[in-house]
Design a protein around this motif. Structure first.
Motif, PDB file in Angstrom:
ATOM      1  N   ALA A  62     -10.411  -9.013  -7.075  1.00  0.00           N
ATOM      2  CA  ALA A  62      -9.359  -7.994  -7.168  1.00  0.00           C
ATOM      3  C   ALA A  62      -9.371  -7.170  -5.893  1.00  0.00           C
ATOM      4  CB  ALA A  62      -9.589  -7.100  -8.377  1.00  0.00           C
ATOM      5  N   GLU A  63      -8.221  -6.554  -5.613  1.00  0.00           N
ATOM      6  CA  GLU A  63      -8.100  -5.693  -4.440  1.00  0.00           C
ATOM      7  C   GLU A  63      -7.307  -4.450  -4.797  1.00  0.00           C
ATOM      8  OE1 GLU A  63      -6.919  -7.309  -0.595  1.00  0.00           O
ATOM      9  OE2 GLU A  63      -7.249  -9.318  -1.408  1.00  0.00           O
ATOM     10  N   PHE A  64      -7.746  -3.322  -4.261  1.00  0.00           N
ATOM     11  CA  PHE A  64      -6.962  -2.094  -4.322  1.00  0.00           C
ATOM     12  C   PHE A  64      -5.993  -2.152  -3.152  1.00  0.00           C
ATOM     13  CE2 PHE A  64     -10.376  -0.958  -7.047  1.00  0.00           C
ATOM     14  CZ  PHE A  64      -9.928   0.081  -7.844  1.00  0.00           C
ATOM     15  N   ILE A  65      -4.702  -2.031  -3.431  1.00  0.00           N
ATOM     16  CA  ILE A  65      -3.666  -2.186  -2.407  1.00  0.00           C
ATOM     17  C   ILE A  65      -2.805  -0.929  -2.339  1.00  0.00           C
ATOM     18  CG2 ILE A  65      -1.654  -3.543  -1.683  1.00  0.00           C
ATOM     19  CD1 ILE A  65      -3.840  -5.499  -1.804  1.00  0.00           C
ATOM     20  N   LYS A  66      -2.670  -0.402  -1.129  1.00  0.00           N
ATOM     21  CA  LYS A  66      -1.687   0.653  -0.857  1.00  0.00           C
ATOM     22  C   LYS A  66      -0.616   0.009  -0.002  1.00  0.00           C
ATOM     23  CE  LYS A  66      -4.926   4.435  -0.523  1.00  0.00           C
ATOM     24  NZ  LYS A  66      -5.446   5.448   0.392  1.00  0.00           N
ATOM     25  N   GLU A  67       0.586  -0.058  -0.536  1.00  0.00           N
ATOM     26  CA  GLU A  67       1.691  -0.712   0.160  1.00  0.00           C
ATOM     27  C   GLU A  67       2.666   0.355   0.656  1.00  0.00           C
ATOM     28  OE1 GLU A  67       4.549  -4.569  -0.716  1.00  0.00           O
ATOM     29  OE2 GLU A  67       3.427  -3.657  -2.353  1.00  0.00           O
ATOM     30  N   ILE A  68       2.705   0.531   1.969  1.00  0.00           N
ATOM     31  CA  ILE A  68       3.540   1.568   2.566  1.00  0.00           C
ATOM     32  C   ILE A  68       4.971   1.064   2.678  1.00  0.00           C
ATOM     33  CG2 ILE A  68       3.901   3.003   4.604  1.00  0.00           C
ATOM     34  CD1 ILE A  68       0.823   2.781   5.039  1.00  0.00           C
ATOM     35  N   LYS A  69       5.888   1.849   2.091  1.00  0.00           N
ATOM     36  CA  LYS A  69       7.314   1.525   2.094  1.00  0.00           C
ATOM     37  C   LYS A  69       8.055   2.684   2.744  1.00  0.00           C
ATOM     38  CE  LYS A  69       6.760  -1.267  -2.025  1.00  0.00           C
ATOM     39  NZ  LYS A  69       7.124  -1.501  -3.398  1.00  0.00           N
ATOM     40  N   PRO A  70       9.319   2.506   3.090  1.00  0.00           N
ATOM     41  CA  PRO A  70      10.037   3.571   3.808  1.00  0.00           C
ATOM     42  C   PRO A  70      10.006   4.947   3.119  1.00  0.00           C
ATOM     43  CG  PRO A  70      11.323   1.571   3.835  1.00  0.00           C
ATOM     44  CD  PRO A  70      10.138   1.305   2.946  1.00  0.00           C
ATOM     45  N   GLU A  71      10.207   5.002   1.806  1.00  0.00           N
ATOM     46  CA  GLU A  71      10.282   6.303   1.145  1.00  0.00           C
ATOM     47  C   GLU A  71       9.030   6.692   0.375  1.00  0.00           C
ATOM     48  OE1 GLU A  71      13.742   7.153  -1.102  1.00  0.00           O
ATOM     49  OE2 GLU A  71      15.091   6.335   0.413  1.00  0.00           O
ATOM     50  N   ARG A  72       8.113   5.736   0.203  1.00  0.00           N
ATOM     51  CA  ARG A  72       6.918   6.035  -0.588  1.00  0.00           C
ATOM     52  C   ARG A  72       5.862   4.962  -0.359  1.00  0.00           C
ATOM     53  NH1 ARG A  72       6.820   2.531  -4.804  1.00  0.00           N
ATOM     54  NH2 ARG A  72       8.769   1.481  -5.231  1.00  0.00           N
ATOM     55  N   THR A  73       4.689   5.230  -0.854  1.00  0.00           N
ATOM     56  CA  THR A  73       3.604   4.256  -0.837  1.00  0.00           C
ATOM     57  C   THR A  73       3.326   3.863  -2.278  1.00  0.00           C
ATOM     58  OG1 THR A  73       2.638   5.242   1.148  1.00  0.00           O
ATOM     59  CG2 THR A  73       1.183   3.887  -0.199  1.00  0.00           C
ATOM     60  N   SER A  74       3.187   2.563  -2.536  1.00  0.00           N
ATOM     61  CA  SER A  74       2.836   2.137  -3.893  1.00  0.00           C
ATOM     62  C   SER A  74       1.324   1.891  -3.954  1.00  0.00           C
ATOM     63  CB  SER A  74       3.617   0.895  -4.315  1.00  0.00           C
ATOM     64  OG  SER A  74       3.167  -0.231  -3.629  1.00  0.00           O
TER      65      SER A  74
END
Length: 128
Positions: A62-74
């Motif tokens: 498993a991995e902890f993922i922070k996905e940076i997007k234009p208006e927010r980070t998931s």
């Protein structure tokens, strides 16, 4: 370790579990109960309209993922099989308020869990 990680996640409100397979996506929202019998981990209750059974022997990492997007980070925890295919994801939802500002308490919750388990977790060294 897989059961411990899932046990911590299912207690958190507003986590969306997403199971994806070819042609089908299933979504179940936390909080959920959790139990394990032999290799099977069950999230939710068998009698509930929505629940899932996870074969713990087939989840390799498993991995902890922070996905940076234009208006927010998931923010998510993604679970993979031995072929590095994602079989389950836990998305931390409601991380932002109405003005699109990150809620510090929600971020802290995610960060604490990430620190407890590390960013990448290997459950099985030799899956067949």
């Amino acid at each position: 370790m897989l059961f411990e990680l899932l046990s911590d996640i299912v207690k958190i409100e507003n986590v969306l579990f997403v199971v994806k397979s070819e042609g089908v996506t299933s979504e179940v929202r936390s909080p959920l109960s959790i139990k394990q019998k032999e290799k099977w981990i069950t999230l939710g209750e068998n009698d509930d309209p929505a629940h899932m059974h996870i074969d713990s022997e087939l989840i390799s990492h498993a991995e902890f993922i922070k996905e940076i997007k234009p208006e927010r980070t998931s923010f998510s925890v993604r679970f993979y099989n031995k072929d590095n295919q994602r079989v389950l994801a836990a998305f931390f939802t409601k991380m932002y308020d109405d003005s699109k500002t990150l809620i510090p308490e929600r971020k802290k919750l995610y960060e604490q869990m990430n620190q407890k388990f590390s960013s990448k977790i290997n459950f099985k060294k030799n899956l067949v």
